[in-house]
Design a protein around this motif. Structure first.
Motif, PDB file in Angstrom:
ATOM      1  N   SER A 167      16.154 -20.979  18.811  1.00  0.00           N
ATOM      2  CA  SER A 167      15.757 -21.637  20.053  1.00  0.00           C
ATOM      3  C   SER A 167      14.360 -22.222  19.874  1.00  0.00           C
TER       4      SER A 167
ATOM      5  N   GLY B  52      14.846 -17.510  23.338  1.00  0.00           N
ATOM      6  CA  GLY B  52      16.116 -17.141  22.722  1.00  0.00           C
ATOM      7  C   GLY B  52      17.060 -16.430  23.663  1.00  0.00           C
TER       8      GLY B  52
ATOM      9  N   GLY C  59      18.933 -17.732  25.953  1.00  0.00           N
ATOM     10  CA  GLY C  59      20.164 -18.493  26.165  1.00  0.00           C
ATOM     11  C   GLY C  59      20.044 -19.538  27.263  1.00  0.00           C
ATOM     12  N   LYS C  60      18.842 -19.808  27.717  1.00  0.00           N
ATOM     13  CA  LYS C  60      18.639 -20.756  28.807  1.00  0.00           C
ATOM     14  C   LYS C  60      19.137 -22.152  28.409  1.00  0.00           C
ATOM     15  N   SER C  61      18.680 -22.625  27.267  1.00  0.00           N
ATOM     16  CA  SER C  61      19.064 -23.971  26.851  1.00  0.00           C
ATOM     17  C   SER C  61      20.568 -24.050  26.618  1.00  0.00           C
ATOM     18  N   THR C  62      21.120 -22.993  26.063  1.00  0.00           N
ATOM     19  CA  THR C  62      22.559 -22.973  25.854  1.00  0.00           C
ATOM     20  C   THR C  62      23.291 -23.140  27.180  1.00  0.00           C
TER      21      THR C  62
ATOM     22  N   GLY D  78      11.549 -21.823  21.381  1.00  0.00           N
ATOM     23  CA  GLY D  78      10.444 -20.876  21.379  1.00  0.00           C
ATOM     24  C   GLY D  78      10.402 -20.038  20.109  1.00  0.00           C
TER      25      GLY D  78
ATOM     26  N   GLN E 108      15.448 -29.921  26.101  1.00  0.00           N
ATOM     27  CA  GLN E 108      14.205 -29.356  25.568  1.00  0.00           C
ATOM     28  C   GLN E 108      13.689 -30.185  24.389  1.00  0.00           C
TER      29      GLN E 108
END
Ligand SMILES: Nc1ncnc2c1ncn2[C@@H]1O[C@H](COP(=O)(O)OP(=O)(O)OP(=O)(O)O)[C@@H](O)[C@H]1O
Ligand SMILES: Nc1ncnc2c1ncn2[C@@H]1O[C@H](COP(=O)(O)OP(=O)(O)OP(=O)(O)O)[C@@H](O)[C@H]1O
Ligand SMILES: [Mg+2]
Ligand SMILES: [Mg+2]
Lengths: 305, 354, 271, 354, 271
Positions: C162, E55, E57-60, C164, E101
């Motif tokens: 990700s 990591g 899982g927000k973007s996912t 970050g 992002q």
């Protein structure tokens, strides 16, 4: 208009002559795929195989190293005989020797007239490229050629260079030109450029029938007065000889080369024959011009000349 | 939050880890060369069925020999492609190198070993020039090496014509040093009915070396980095220029090697040869799983790619298929190989763990 | 977590010594002027914060220090010697490590390989000597854990992490390899509260270990927590350059945004 | 800070702007085709000096003809490369298309126009297949089209042999529809001493159309986007698959066109022809400033690239230089062209404004 | 600046209507599990904030809504209909616009072309009809100015802009084209205080215009300023899902970071 389908080509004449002899012969050449010339060699070889009831395995690669591997390939396949061209005799010697070591008879054809014995081939069928070129050169020299242009359609080819060298032997003023034989438009443009650069060119010598057809266009478009001769034949070129657009063709009778190469292997296996008695068997040069074109023209349509 | 850091013993998970540990079969499948290997096996079996003549050890070793002549240069081309560059001159460099050696020695009557060294210097120079121009001008390597390809192709013909008056070199097998060089570059030995070529062994050696360099050395790390993202690699201090020039020189070196093989195996060279081989090398590399855009690939994969290509092109002949359709078969086989490779890769990433 | 810094810091650093000095430095990209007349000193044991609007030239400034782009006006001195870096390698060899805004990672390569890229651990100086793969994996993993990041598989290509997580790798790498100067370009941009805190502590730890730190951020709170020295850029020029003692958080925030933004906003948005 | 936003009248700068406005000469220099044009002029002048035979309008138009036969397909290949893909089958598609037309009509006695339409459908199908496979499998286009290249090359030979019994097509100039198709695809007219080929005019039309599409239409925007960054383009809603398949089909269409030209100009086709031309197209595109990695380029640049290549290869003949060195001259000229192109581009970005 | 939103918002939106609904959605990348059992509703006229560690899982999550990656477990309903987006184009056609992002811009293309990419203005429906280049340049420029960004040359390749400028282009684009749902993945990450404020106001304006907004951030203050609804993800699962009325800023911050980080930190770092 509308063209009628042609009668079935090569192979239709006297098929199945020899029954089934059970032999498998390999033919390995330095063909660059797609040339009408090689097509006739193949046609002749196929006819011979059919006539003698044997099987033909044809393979080709213009790269000598790969051609040599192909011969090795035939040895691995345990064929009964190998017919190969020897455009690069030194490079193929090792492979021919290994065939001999495996007791497989090898005959040479088309090229390698001077070296075939040295390399280890039993017989030779073909013409001598240099000699063919020279004969052509002498003939146009007699007709008054001063400055012929010899057109090489594949850069660096040993056989083509030998032909041009032969022409130069006949006429000292011969000049070479390289063209991209895979592209007709490009051949025409290059020839056109050359003919307008040097107006003194009086003969164009092409080394393959398809190139001759392009040369006719180029001569026409550059309003040059150069005359055209060519090596080899195909149906269109034969027609052009008849029409007088091509002076003559130096024909080494590729069909015969292919036919004899395979037949000789058959006879050698079957009967221990040695055609030519230790000397090369010449299939050319034979001239095709207005005097004999009428006889030959029908055969070109069959893809046998 | 800082306590976890301070108390965690080295190597122990700092928190309830959801770390994945992949099973052996997944790890194996994920290796870039496995897809190519599976493809090679599929095609091998196919031809064992289709081409009876291929079912002898002798045939197999002929295929290996054929593969080695492509594969040796492909080792360099593959590394270069991982490093993000092409070398279109790789096809003619061997011929140029051989010509330099043969003509220099023949015309001056010098020992062939001297000529071999000279031609090595020449080849390395060509590689250096390729790399230097690419890095210096920023012009894509495709174009620069296309330029050197044309120049060398022309020079091969022009110089040979000039020196020997024909388009091939004289036979050199009577000259000093021939025996030694023949032994090094072009020897073969019999193993029962089978002829084993020295080049096959050399090939495996080069592949092993390349695999080691790529996976286990700093230079390998740099090669992947300059191919994957040259700007980032540069930003973290990788000497991008030196790495790329080095790769071009390595490719030329291997080209020289195979040039020596041709010369000492066939004793004479045609000036017009080699053209088109550059694409065989690229094909071998790509079939072996190397990414065209750089940054991904593997030496064993490239070797398998060369093997697939060599096997396919010879086995079509062994199978006795219509030579007019040769290229069509070759094309289908290549697509097949690539598809199998891809399928295996997909399998490795979509399989669940645990 | 300060161990790493303490261990790797150049022992010869003396607090207050000038590590990088810029004199009237300017930079143009073709026709576009990005920086003009910048005077700036990075001292050992101090954090210099560079603040400013988007497009003000902050990244350009640090790219000059990092050797990524050469400056085309003025002069830059490193350890008192005028330099003109031709590549980041030269800058690194002076002990200057950088976290770039765009991170500078190679997406297809494994996390640990990215961590050590350009500074690999090998058995010997010999170019073909083997990599110490095990050690490198272990160290990369350890350093990431110290930042509170556990990647699922250290052998994963970094492109699969990700945003970050990638940023953490870049920061951990710079911290591990920075011996004299540490340059951080918006290191906390993609980070959560927890990780941001770690990065701020790292920054402070680096300062305490005697390194010179250049810290770029858009967050005046973050800046004020660790900074000794504040430079605000506007359209490529420095409009404020003050020591911590000369400026308060309020003034800094006002200078950066023309007002106490967040408070104002919360009034405006309140429902 | 929000007041600036609220009070700013549309179009007026919101603050003391440091906006750059570039001078005319800088804007001009920054166009991708200007570098190529300067290079073309340099080489043109060079050959006007070196090759007296080139100094006639007739020669110039011969060069234009040569350039057009490369340039027409290069238009498609260039757009495809801007879109981030390669087409190695572009060299043999013309031959395949011509063969389909000739053999279908000759053997069934059908009007040639029917065959021409059929062969168009065939060519578009090949293009579609190329594109579909590339997008569906994710295999790089270099490999997929290498596969179709081999398959077509083999099929050209195999089918022609099967149908006609030889490796070239029969002469079709006596068949129905010939006159019309000859007029469309292969006509030429005299302008004083100069022969102007229809292909030159077609070429310019295709280039103009391509330039318009690339710069001024939505599809053009998408082409640059899929080549520059396919993932981003997809994310903002560009139909990446359709664009790329469309590009492959456009390339095949232009291949078909030049195939028709060859057929109706020469009346017969060799089945083995066309091999190698795919690289000439790529060379033309790249010399014209197209980026190999996609996302950058320009139709006029590609046209100039084709012109440079055509001019160079013919002018070496006009100049009467040693044909053995032909390729070497060609290589040097190409490098020269690329260097000049690059130099001009550098000039445009480093020049100060105001 | 709210004009843009008001003008482009779908007039048929009614506040509170459910625009996107996720039921037990999960997602794995090969062997790596990124999301599991997510239930979430995006309502018209509300801002749903998604928070969580790096990591998590927000973007996912938002990539599933945007159609970039399909989900492989559970189901997603848009406007009440179950959907399984095959590409972002389908999502866009439902009026869902996204700021990714990693921004999703094409570096070599001009700023204005990037702004309109995928939604170009043309004279007619005919595929070869001319682009309205002048209009597009004007609008792109206007919208960027509304965010307080003046790019030096609207014809500049976007790759030459600074990180924050690029982010502003991506946001302005989404705001301009978002008709029903606006998804923002860490939109303020690279932005200065001023621009961050603008983005927050945009977010509020979008909400007020009746759009559903999904807002991802690491900053609980930003989240609390605009959010109606808060979801915290941890290791791919939702650990908190509350309405604004049920949770205060303090609790949110604590939940996100396990403590009032900044205050604690400032104590720790105080000198
Ligand atoms: N490679 C480049 N070519 C041309 N112009 C550039 C380039 N890189 C940056 N610029 C321009 O230089 C100016 C300063 O950019 P820089 O990246 O230094 O800003 P920044 O202060 O880091 O902004 P941010 O906070 O948004 O990251 C911007 O106007 C940008 O458009
Ligand atoms: N393409 C991919 N392939 C494999 N794993 C991935 C991929 N994309 C994301 N992941 C993994 O999925 C997990 C969730 O990633 P995601 O990008 O959704 O996190 P995030 O919450 O957005 O984090 P951040 O705040 O750092 O942006 C991470 O562990 C990441 O490594
Ligand atoms: Mg920046
Ligand atoms: Mg994210």
């Amino acid at each position: 208009g509308g063209g009628a389908p042609e009668p079935a080509p090569a192979g239709s004449a006297g098929a199945g002559g020899g029954g089934n002899s059970g032999y498998t012969f390999a033919m390995v050449t330095h063909e660059t795929p797609g040339d009408t010339f090689w097509d006739k060699i193949k046609a002749g070889a196929q006819q011979a195989a059919t006539d003698t009831g044997s099987t033909l395995k044809y393979s080709n690669d213009p790269d000598p190293a790969k051609q040599s591997t192909l011969i090795q390939n035939a040895v691995d396949s345990k064929v009964d005989g190998i017919a190969t061209t020897l455009a690069t005799p030194d490079a193929l010697k090792g492979a021919v020797q290994s065939a001999k070591a495996a007791n497989i008879p090898v005959v040479a054809f088309n090229s390698g007239i001077d070296q075939y014995k040295d390399v280890g081939a039993l017989m030779y069928f073909g013409s001598d490229e240099t000699l063919a070129g020279q004969t052509a050169g002498q003939r146009i020299a007699a007709a008054g050629a001063k400055h012929p242009l010899c057109v090489i359609q594949a850069a660096g080819s040993v056989a083509l260079e030998a032909r041009c060298a032969g022409v130069k032997n006949g006429v000292a003023g011969t000049e070479n030109l390289q063209v991209n034989g895979a592209d007709d438009s490009s051949v025409v443009s290059s020839l056109q450029a050359k003919l307008s650069e040097d107006k003194s060119i009086d003969y164009v010598v092409t080394l393959g029938a398809p190139i001759a057809l392009d040369a006719i266009k180029a001569i026409d478009q550059s309003s040059s007065s150069a005359k055209l001769i060519t090596f080899d034949l195909n149906a269109e070129a034969a027609q052009d000889i008849k029409d007088g657009k091509i002076q003559f063709s130096i024909d080494q009778q590729p069909y015969v080369q292919g036919y004899l190469a395979i037949t000789s292997l058959y006879l050698n296996k079957k009967n221990g024959n040695d055609i030519g008695g230790g000397k090369p068997t010449l299939t050319g040069p034979s001239f095709v011009d207005s005097s004999n074109i009428d006889v030959i023209l029908p055969f070109t349509k069959n893809n046998t000349r | 939050m800082s306590q976890t850091v301070k108390t965690a013993p080295a190597g122990a998970p700092a928190e309830a880890s959801n770390r994945v540990s992949l099973g052996l079969s997944n790890r194996l499948l994920a290796r870039p060369e496995v897809g190519a290997a599976v493809a090679a096996i599929v095609i091998l079996i196919f031809f064992l069925i289709m081409a009876p003549a291929f079912r002898s050890p002798a045939s197999f070793f002929t295929v290996l020999y054929q593969a080695s002549t492509i594969g040796i240069v492909a080792v360099g081309v593959g590394m270069l492609m991982i490093g993000g560059e092409f070398d279109l001159s790789a096809g003619v460099v061997p011929v140029s190198a051989g010509l330099v050696n043969a003509m220099f020695c023949y015309n001056l009557g010098v020992n062939l070993v001297v000529g071999a060294v000279l031609s090595l210097v020449f080849a390395l120079l060509v590689g250096f020039l390729n790399g230097y121009l690419v890095m210096r001008t920023g012009i894509p390597s495709f174009l620069i090496t296309l330029g050197t390809f044309f120049v060398l192709q022309g020079a091969n013909l022009g110089v040979t014509k000039l020196v020997t008056g024909s388009v091939s070199t004289p036979n050199i097998n009577q000259m000093d040093g021939y025996a030694f060089l023949h032994l090094v570059f072009a020897s073969s030995f019999k193993l029962g009915p089978v002829t084993v070529w020295g080049t096959v062994i050399w090939w495996l050696l080069f592949v092993a070396l390349s695999a080691y360099v790529l996976q286990r050395t700093r230079i390998g790390n740099w090669i992947y980095a300059v191919g994957g993202n040259a700007a980032s690699a540069r930003a973290v201090g990788v000497p991008v220029t030196r790495v790329k020039i080095g790769l071009f020189m390595a490719t030329s070196f291997l080209g020289w090697f195979i040039g020596m093989h041709s010369l000492y195996n066939f004793n004479t060279l045609q000036a017009g040869n080699g053209v088109g081989n550059e694409f065989l090398y690229i094909i071998a590399a790509v079939v072996g799983g190397t990414l065209m855009t750089g940054g991904y690939g593997n030496a064993w994969g490239v070797a398998i790619g060369a093997f697939i290509f060599g096997m396919t092109s010879l086995c079509i002949v062994y199978a006795g298929w219509d030579p007019n359709w040769f290229k069509a078969f070759l094309g289908v086989m290549l697509l097949l190989a690539v598809l199998v490779n891809l399928y295996v890769k997909k399998l490795s990433t979509t399989r669940k763990v645990g | 977590m300060t161990d790493t810094l303490q261990e790797h810091a150049d022992p010869e650093l003396t607090e207050g010594e000038s590590l990088i000095e810029m004199r009237d430095v300017g930079k143009t990209y073709g026709a576009i002027r990005a920086l003009k007349g910048i005077n700036l000193t990075v001292n050992a044991g101090e954090v210099s914060c560079v603040l400013g609007d988007n497009g003000a030239g902050k990244s350009t400034l640090i790219k000059i220090m990092a050797g990524l782009h050469p400056h085309n006006e003025g002069e830059m001195l490193v350890d008192g010697q005028p330099v003109h870096f031709g590549s980041p390698r030269e800058s690194l060899s002076h002990g200057i490590a950088t976290v770039y805004q765009d991170l500078a990672v190679v997406g297809l390569m494994e996390v640990w390989r990215n961590f050590f890229l350009g500074s690999e651990m090998t058995g010997s100086k010999f170019p073909l000597s083997g990599l110490k793969v095990k050690d490198m994996k272990r160290i990369a993993d350890e350093e990431l854990r110290k930042m509170g990041i556990v990647v699922k598989d250290i052998d994963q290509p970094i492109g699969e992490l990700s945003g970050g997580q990638r940023q953490c790798v870049a920061i951990a790498r710079a911290v591990y390899f920075g011996a004299r100067v540490l340059i951080l370009d918006e290191p906390t941009a993609a980070l959560g509260v927890k990780q941001s805190g770690v990065v701020l502590k790292y920054t402070a730890a680096a300062r305490d270990a005697g390194l010179g730190v250049v810290f770029i951020t858009h967050n005046p709170h973050h800046a004020y927590l660790v900074g000794n020295h504040f430079i605000i850029l506007k359209l490529g020029q420095a409009v404020l350059d003050k020591h911590r003692s000369e400026v308060g958080l309020d003034e800094l925030t006002r200078q950066m945004a023309g007002g106490d933004e967040l408070t104002e906003l919360s009034h405006e948005l309140q429902r």
